[in-house]
Design an enzyme around this catalytic site. Sequence first.
Site, PDB file in Angstrom:
ATOM      1  CB  SER A   9      -1.025   3.499 -37.494  1.00  0.00           C
ATOM      2  OG  SER A   9      -1.688   2.429 -38.140  1.00  0.00           O
ATOM      3  CG  HIS A  34       2.265   1.374 -35.403  1.00  0.00           C
ATOM      4  ND1 HIS A  34       2.827   0.762 -34.311  1.00  0.00           N
ATOM      5  CD2 HIS A  34       1.006   0.881 -35.498  1.00  0.00           C
ATOM      6  CE1 HIS A  34       1.955  -0.051 -33.752  1.00  0.00           C
ATOM      7  NE2 HIS A  34       0.831  -0.008 -34.471  1.00  0.00           N
ATOM      8  CG  ASP A  36      -1.393  -1.328 -37.080  1.00  0.00           C
ATOM      9  OD1 ASP A  36      -1.067  -1.701 -35.944  1.00  0.00           O
ATOM     10  OD2 ASP A  36      -1.660  -0.136 -37.352  1.00  0.00           O
ATOM     11  CG  MET A  38      -4.713  -6.143 -38.246  1.00  0.00           C
ATOM     12  SD  MET A  38      -6.179  -5.107 -38.277  1.00  0.00           S
ATOM     13  CE  MET A  38      -5.520  -3.588 -37.594  1.00  0.00           C
ATOM     14  CG  HIS A  68       0.592  -3.738 -33.303  1.00  0.00           C
ATOM     15  ND1 HIS A  68      -0.481  -2.869 -33.202  1.00  0.00           N
ATOM     16  CD2 HIS A  68       0.337  -4.754 -32.436  1.00  0.00           C
ATOM     17  CE1 HIS A  68      -1.345  -3.356 -32.331  1.00  0.00           C
ATOM     18  NE2 HIS A  68      -0.880  -4.502 -31.857  1.00  0.00           N
ATOM     19  CG  MET A  70      -2.948  -6.636 -33.729  1.00  0.00           C
ATOM     20  SD  MET A  70      -3.748  -5.145 -34.363  1.00  0.00           S
ATOM     21  CE  MET A  70      -2.488  -4.558 -35.463  1.00  0.00           C
ATOM     22  CG  MET A 139      -3.610  -2.726 -28.051  1.00  0.00           C
ATOM     23  SD  MET A 139      -2.919  -2.016 -29.542  1.00  0.00           S
ATOM     24  CE  MET A 139      -4.393  -1.487 -30.425  1.00  0.00           C
ATOM     25  CG  ASP A 177      -1.755   1.197 -31.772  1.00  0.00           C
ATOM     26  OD1 ASP A 177      -2.409   2.025 -32.426  1.00  0.00           O
ATOM     27  OD2 ASP A 177      -1.401   0.090 -32.217  1.00  0.00           O
TER      28      ASP A 177
HETATM   29  C1  DX5 Z   1      -5.552  -0.892 -34.337  1.00  0.00           C
HETATM   30  C2  DX5 Z   1      -4.133  -0.591 -34.761  1.00  0.00           C
HETATM   31  C3  DX5 Z   1      -3.756   0.835 -34.702  1.00  0.00           C
HETATM   32  C4  DX5 Z   1      -4.572   1.755 -35.579  1.00  0.00           C
HETATM   33  C5  DX5 Z   1      -4.640   3.072 -34.886  1.00  0.00           C
HETATM   34  O1  DX5 Z   1      -5.703  -2.256 -34.149  1.00  0.00           O
HETATM   35  O2  DX5 Z   1      -3.218  -1.307 -33.941  1.00  0.00           O
HETATM   36  O3  DX5 Z   1      -2.358   1.009 -34.938  1.00  0.00           O
HETATM   37  O4  DX5 Z   1      -4.045   1.942 -36.860  1.00  0.00           O
HETATM   38  O5  DX5 Z   1      -5.467   3.897 -35.619  1.00  0.00           O
HETATM   39  P1  DX5 Z   1      -6.013   5.266 -35.031  1.00  0.00           P
HETATM   40  O6  DX5 Z   1      -4.823   6.138 -34.708  1.00  0.00           O
HETATM   41  O7  DX5 Z   1      -6.837   5.784 -36.161  1.00  0.00           O
HETATM   42  O8  DX5 Z   1      -6.818   4.952 -33.800  1.00  0.00           O
HETATM   43 ZN    ZN Z   2      -1.041  -0.856 -34.070  1.00  0.00          ZN
END
Ligand code: DX5
Ligand code: ZN
Length: 229
Positions: A9, A34, A36, A38, A68, A70, A139, A177
């Site tokens: 990620s 990956h 992310d 947000m 991903h 969010m 998750m 994840d």
């Molecule tokens: C959280 C993200 C993850 C995050 C995971 O909302 O979707 O992808 O980066 O991070 P670690 O591996 O540090 O838990």
């Molecule tokens: Zn993620």
Amino acid sequence: MADFQIAPSILSADFARLGEEVDNVLKSGADIVHFDVMDNHYVPNLTIGPLVCEALRKHGVTAPIDAHLMVKPVDRIIPDFARAGATYITFHPEASDHIDRSLQLVRECGCKSGLVFNPATPLSYLDYVMDKVDMILLMSVNPGFGGQSFIPSTLDKLRQARKMIDDSGLKIRLEVDGGVKVDNIREIAGAGADTFVAGSAIFGAAAKSDANDYDTVVGKMRAELAKVD
Ligand code: DX5
Ligand code: ZN
């Protein structure tokens, strides 16, 4: 052995050197990027969007990019991510008013589709759309931040999702994840996951050792996965 894939990620990467970070982690043997996304609305944090995805492609990244989302709503932004070069586009069922339509939209845009399940979100959202997903993402933390601890009840949920996938006979990846580390990846794989997102475990470890590459952590994760029967 199952076709295990490691998906760093980039949330935990150094954003000021993002292209180089992604190159280095892929050189270390990681399989998927990956990504992310947000929006400070669906989750209480704000990260990166399609422009950054496109910049990675222009930089020369050819590995699959796993976007991903969010974000809420999702439909407006799905075509933008497809144009920006995303391979997978996954979203949370709570973030779409019309889940079936959003899944279809992802595929119509030429991407692989996926649904993401928060720790308290039931797998029953899959009941009528199994044939429309290429990836199920569980998750193992609440979404929004890197560096949280793996929630143990995810193991049972993984076993349930694995059974649903096997019973369906469909080719669907099972991704996990949040809080995935060298010391728990084997147990997580044993519960049925085949795709492993890891942010702080990969990018955090290298920063500490000043190694400027991620061979050690990715290698250790692979070694643990090789022990899974
Ligand atoms: C959280 C993200 C993850 C995050 C995971 O909302 O979707 O992808 O980066 O991070 P670690 O591996 O540090 O838990
Ligand atoms: Zn993620």
